[in-house]
Design a protein around this motif. Structure first.
Motif, PDB file in Angstrom:
ATOM      1  N   LYS A 183      16.983  27.960  63.403  1.00  0.00           N
ATOM      2  CA  LYS A 183      16.968  27.214  62.143  1.00  0.00           C
ATOM      3  C   LYS A 183      18.354  27.141  61.527  1.00  0.00           C
ATOM      4  O   LYS A 183      18.795  26.078  61.080  1.00  0.00           O
ATOM      5  CB  LYS A 183      15.993  27.880  61.165  1.00  0.00           C
ATOM      6  CG  LYS A 183      15.860  27.142  59.837  1.00  0.00           C
ATOM      7  CD  LYS A 183      14.815  27.804  58.954  1.00  0.00           C
ATOM      8  CE  LYS A 183      14.671  27.047  57.628  1.00  0.00           C
ATOM      9  NZ  LYS A 183      13.657  27.682  56.741  1.00  0.00           N
ATOM     10  N   GLU A 184      19.072  28.255  61.518  1.00  0.00           N
ATOM     11  CA  GLU A 184      20.405  28.278  60.912  1.00  0.00           C
ATOM     12  C   GLU A 184      21.369  27.387  61.681  1.00  0.00           C
ATOM     13  O   GLU A 184      22.179  26.669  61.097  1.00  0.00           O
ATOM     14  CB  GLU A 184      20.934  29.703  60.875  1.00  0.00           C
ATOM     15  CG  GLU A 184      22.269  29.845  60.152  1.00  0.00           C
ATOM     16  CD  GLU A 184      22.734  31.281  60.061  1.00  0.00           C
ATOM     17  OE1 GLU A 184      23.781  31.522  59.438  1.00  0.00           O
ATOM     18  OE2 GLU A 184      22.055  32.167  60.618  1.00  0.00           O
ATOM     19  N   MET A 185      21.278  27.416  63.000  1.00  0.00           N
ATOM     20  CA  MET A 185      22.179  26.601  63.817  1.00  0.00           C
ATOM     21  C   MET A 185      21.880  25.116  63.677  1.00  0.00           C
ATOM     22  O   MET A 185      22.787  24.277  63.648  1.00  0.00           O
ATOM     23  CB  MET A 185      22.058  27.039  65.279  1.00  0.00           C
ATOM     24  CG  MET A 185      22.969  26.297  66.241  1.00  0.00           C
ATOM     25  SD  MET A 185      22.150  24.830  66.922  1.00  0.00           S
ATOM     26  CE  MET A 185      23.078  24.585  68.418  1.00  0.00           C
ATOM     27  N   MET A 186      20.620  24.756  63.568  1.00  0.00           N
ATOM     28  CA  MET A 186      20.237  23.345  63.545  1.00  0.00           C
ATOM     29  C   MET A 186      20.360  22.700  62.176  1.00  0.00           C
ATOM     30  O   MET A 186      20.517  21.480  62.078  1.00  0.00           O
ATOM     31  CB  MET A 186      18.788  23.204  64.031  1.00  0.00           C
ATOM     32  CG  MET A 186      18.577  23.560  65.489  1.00  0.00           C
ATOM     33  SD  MET A 186      19.366  22.401  66.650  1.00  0.00           S
ATOM     34  CE  MET A 186      18.302  20.956  66.480  1.00  0.00           C
ATOM     35  N   GLU A 187      20.317  23.494  61.111  1.00  0.00           N
ATOM     36  CA  GLU A 187      20.212  22.897  59.774  1.00  0.00           C
ATOM     37  C   GLU A 187      21.505  22.885  58.972  1.00  0.00           C
ATOM     38  O   GLU A 187      21.534  22.337  57.878  1.00  0.00           O
ATOM     39  CB  GLU A 187      19.123  23.625  58.971  1.00  0.00           C
ATOM     40  CG  GLU A 187      17.724  23.422  59.552  1.00  0.00           C
ATOM     41  CD  GLU A 187      16.639  24.070  58.706  1.00  0.00           C
ATOM     42  OE1 GLU A 187      16.989  24.735  57.701  1.00  0.00           O
ATOM     43  OE2 GLU A 187      15.454  23.913  59.050  1.00  0.00           O
ATOM     44  N   LYS A 216      12.933  20.456  74.144  1.00  0.00           N
ATOM     45  CA  LYS A 216      13.545  20.881  72.883  1.00  0.00           C
ATOM     46  C   LYS A 216      15.016  21.235  73.133  1.00  0.00           C
ATOM     47  O   LYS A 216      15.855  21.113  72.240  1.00  0.00           O
ATOM     48  CB  LYS A 216      12.787  22.075  72.320  1.00  0.00           C
ATOM     49  CG  LYS A 216      13.295  22.572  70.968  1.00  0.00           C
ATOM     50  CD  LYS A 216      13.201  21.514  69.876  1.00  0.00           C
ATOM     51  CE  LYS A 216      11.762  21.217  69.519  1.00  0.00           C
ATOM     52  NZ  LYS A 216      11.670  20.311  68.337  1.00  0.00           N
ATOM     53  N   ILE A 217      15.320  21.640  74.349  1.00  0.00           N
ATOM     54  CA  ILE A 217      16.687  21.991  74.707  1.00  0.00           C
ATOM     55  C   ILE A 217      17.636  20.806  74.522  1.00  0.00           C
ATOM     56  O   ILE A 217      18.804  20.965  74.144  1.00  0.00           O
ATOM     57  CB  ILE A 217      16.734  22.521  76.161  1.00  0.00           C
ATOM     58  CG1 ILE A 217      18.071  23.189  76.455  1.00  0.00           C
ATOM     59  CG2 ILE A 217      16.445  21.428  77.164  1.00  0.00           C
ATOM     60  CD1 ILE A 217      18.095  23.902  77.806  1.00  0.00           C
ATOM     61  N   GLN A 218      17.127  19.597  74.764  1.00  0.00           N
ATOM     62  CA  GLN A 218      17.967  18.411  74.588  1.00  0.00           C
ATOM     63  C   GLN A 218      18.287  18.174  73.112  1.00  0.00           C
ATOM     64  O   GLN A 218      19.391  17.729  72.772  1.00  0.00           O
ATOM     65  CB  GLN A 218      17.274  17.177  75.171  1.00  0.00           C
ATOM     66  CG  GLN A 218      17.100  17.237  76.685  1.00  0.00           C
ATOM     67  CD  GLN A 218      16.607  15.923  77.257  1.00  0.00           C
ATOM     68  OE1 GLN A 218      17.207  14.870  77.035  1.00  0.00           O
ATOM     69  NE2 GLN A 218      15.514  15.973  78.000  1.00  0.00           N
ATOM     70  N   GLU A 219      17.349  18.493  72.235  1.00  0.00           N
ATOM     71  CA  GLU A 219      17.606  18.361  70.802  1.00  0.00           C
ATOM     72  C   GLU A 219      18.690  19.338  70.356  1.00  0.00           C
ATOM     73  O   GLU A 219      19.524  19.016  69.511  1.00  0.00           O
ATOM     74  CB  GLU A 219      16.319  18.591  70.007  1.00  0.00           C
ATOM     75  CG  GLU A 219      15.267  17.510  70.190  1.00  0.00           C
ATOM     76  CD  GLU A 219      14.048  17.753  69.311  1.00  0.00           C
ATOM     77  OE1 GLU A 219      14.188  18.469  68.279  1.00  0.00           O
ATOM     78  OE2 GLU A 219      12.963  17.258  69.653  1.00  0.00           O
ATOM     79  N   VAL A 220      18.658  20.534  70.926  1.00  0.00           N
ATOM     80  CA  VAL A 220      19.686  21.518  70.602  1.00  0.00           C
ATOM     81  C   VAL A 220      21.056  20.998  71.021  1.00  0.00           C
ATOM     82  O   VAL A 220      22.024  21.041  70.247  1.00  0.00           O
ATOM     83  CB  VAL A 220      19.386  22.866  71.289  1.00  0.00           C
ATOM     84  CG1 VAL A 220      20.562  23.826  71.124  1.00  0.00           C
ATOM     85  CG2 VAL A 220      18.115  23.487  70.709  1.00  0.00           C
ATOM     86  N   VAL A 221      21.137  20.482  72.239  1.00  0.00           N
ATOM     87  CA  VAL A 221      22.416  19.990  72.745  1.00  0.00           C
ATOM     88  C   VAL A 221      22.939  18.834  71.896  1.00  0.00           C
ATOM     89  O   VAL A 221      24.146  18.730  71.634  1.00  0.00           O
ATOM     90  CB  VAL A 221      22.286  19.559  74.222  1.00  0.00           C
ATOM     91  CG1 VAL A 221      23.549  18.832  74.693  1.00  0.00           C
ATOM     92  CG2 VAL A 221      22.016  20.772  75.106  1.00  0.00           C
TER      93      VAL A 221
END
Length: 446
Positions: A183-187, A216-221
């Motif tokens: 959450k912290e990394m994405m937001e 979901k890994i693609q969303e992270v990238v």
């Protein structure tokens, strides 16, 4: 005199290679940036105290630190920073370098009232004026400094952007475990910057609490780069595939320490693995297997250089063929186990016993190579060298595939339900985002 010699310089000075280990601790911690350039951080900006013509078409510039630098006139003209020579918007050069006179001389060489180096040139009857900021000259003039053996391989534009990498073993990595919440990394950009900082410094960074959904890994990238498609697709599933000819990663066999795809023209720089399914080790009386492990190849190379310099030299100078034929596709490439730049600093590790082909080298190299390979391998597999843990659903680990070696323990695929989804990323895209976030952070600080 600086101890930070390059291997090339040592050879020119006829200093035995085994002595390079004395300098190993002074180098930039494996392709890190120059120590003296870093020392400039937080210090007053350099001031030009004088500039005068010198021999061999050179301008001698003296800074207030008593450091002098000899700038060739052709170099100065080629790197004029005026709006006619550098596009103000894109910062791309407009100068036609091959059209310049290599033996060019200035009409005048002065220091302006605001401390700039001013040079007037005569070009086809026209007058061209150049101004050079002392900070810019000091930054790009490191190779021309007297009494300086700083690396010409350093990207001076990144010196002020990135910290030093931190080489680690089992004790140090657990003391500073590189993890962050999904959450912290994405937001927030701040969270993303901190996570990329962990990845840059340690070569490995973990996200916790990633939703256990496929892709979901693609969303992270997409937060910092794009997925690099390979022969395995945009993503690949590390899951038991009982099909003849399947990659060994898709079985339950143990995978020893390795780096991926050394058989390609350029192995992917960044790899991510997202755990979608895994047995909870807390619910089992015995280890279910399938534990992930990692080791810092740069640190082990450093140890080898300092303790077994002859073996280090063999591994950095002996090309090894890596190849694979999988599901009808065949790839092959030649790499040393340890790759270095012109200064002798580590840049990449290529290590995979499963894809290493028979050594093709002169007979007198064969035994030293196997000895060196064994020393590196033994240090690599020491318990004190590695980071090992069970990935649980929701864990995502990213690692530098050219620095950090990874593997897993064996598991019984009939008893262990384990599913990781992985992908690759061009590492320079991740570092570009990292640099921009760090720059943004500095610009917002009071």
């Amino acid at each position: 005199m600086s101890l930070r010699y390059s291997t090339q310089l040592l050879r020119r000075l006829a200093i035995p290679l085994v002595q390079t280990s004395r300098q190993a601790h002074k180098r930039g911690k494996a392709t890190m940036v120059s120590a003296s350039l870093r020392a400039d951080l937080g210090t007053p900006s350099p001031v030009i105290t004088s500039a005068l013509p010198a021999h061999h078409l050179t301008a001698k510039v003296i800074f207030d630190s008593n450091m002098t630098a000899d700038f060739k006139y052709i170099w100065l003209r080629d790197n004029c920073q005026c709006s006619k020579c550098v596009d103000p918007s894109t910062k791309q050069k407009l100068v036609d370098t091959p059209a310049l006179d290599v033996n060019i001389k200035p009409l005048s060489l002065t220091i302006s009232e605001n401390g700039m180096l001013e040079i007037t040139w005569s070009e086809d009857g026209d007058i061209h004026k150049s101004e050079y900021d002392p900070v810019w000259l000091h930054k790009y003039g490191q190779s021309f400094m007297h009494n300086s053996f700083e690396s010409d391989m350093v990207d001076v534009d990144q010196v002020y952007q990135r910290p030093e990498m931190e080489l680690w073993d089992r004790t140090t990595i657990w003391a500073n475990f590189p993890e962050m919440s999904y959450k912290e990394m994405m937001e927030s950009d701040n969270g993303l910057r901190q996570w990329l900082d962990l990845f840059y410094r340690f070569g490995v960074a973990v996200l916790r609490g990633v939703p256990t959904e496929e892709n979901k890994i693609q969303e992270v990238v997409k937060r910092f780069a794009y997925v690099k498609e390979t022969q395995y697709g945009l993503t690949f599933d590390v899951i038991n595939k009982p099909v003849e000819g399947s990659h060994l990663a898709y079985t339950g066999v143990a995978l020893a320490h390795h780096t991926d795809m050394n058989y390609r023209e350029k192995s992917p720089g960044m790899q991510l693995l997202h755990c979608l399914k895994a047995n909870d080790p807390k619910l089992s009386d015995t280890d279910p297997g399938g534990r992930s492990f990692f080791a810092d190849g740069f640190r082990i190379a450093r140890w080898l250089e300092e303790n077994e310099p002859a073996a280090y030299h063999v591994l950095t100078s002996t090309p090894v063929r890596f190849a694979i034929k999988n599901e009808g596709q065949q790839y092959s490439a030649l790499w040393p186990i340890l790759c270095t730049n012109a200064d002798g600093d580590m840049t990449e590790v290529h290590y995979n016993n499963r894809t290493m082909k028979p050594l093709q080298a002169p007979t007198h190299v064969v035994t030293p190579f196997y000895h060196a390979h064994k020393l590196f391998s033994e240090k690599l597999t020491e318990q004190s060298s590695g980071l090992e843990f069970n990935m649980v659903p929701g864990d995502l680990v990213a690692f530098n595939n050219r620095r950090v070696l990874h593997g897993r323990t064996a598991f019984d695929a009939t008893k262990v339900d384990r599913h990781l989804q992985g992908c690759y990323v061009d590492i320079d895209e991740a570092f570009s985002k990292y640099d921009s976030l760090r720059t943004k952070q500095w610009s917002t600080q009071p």
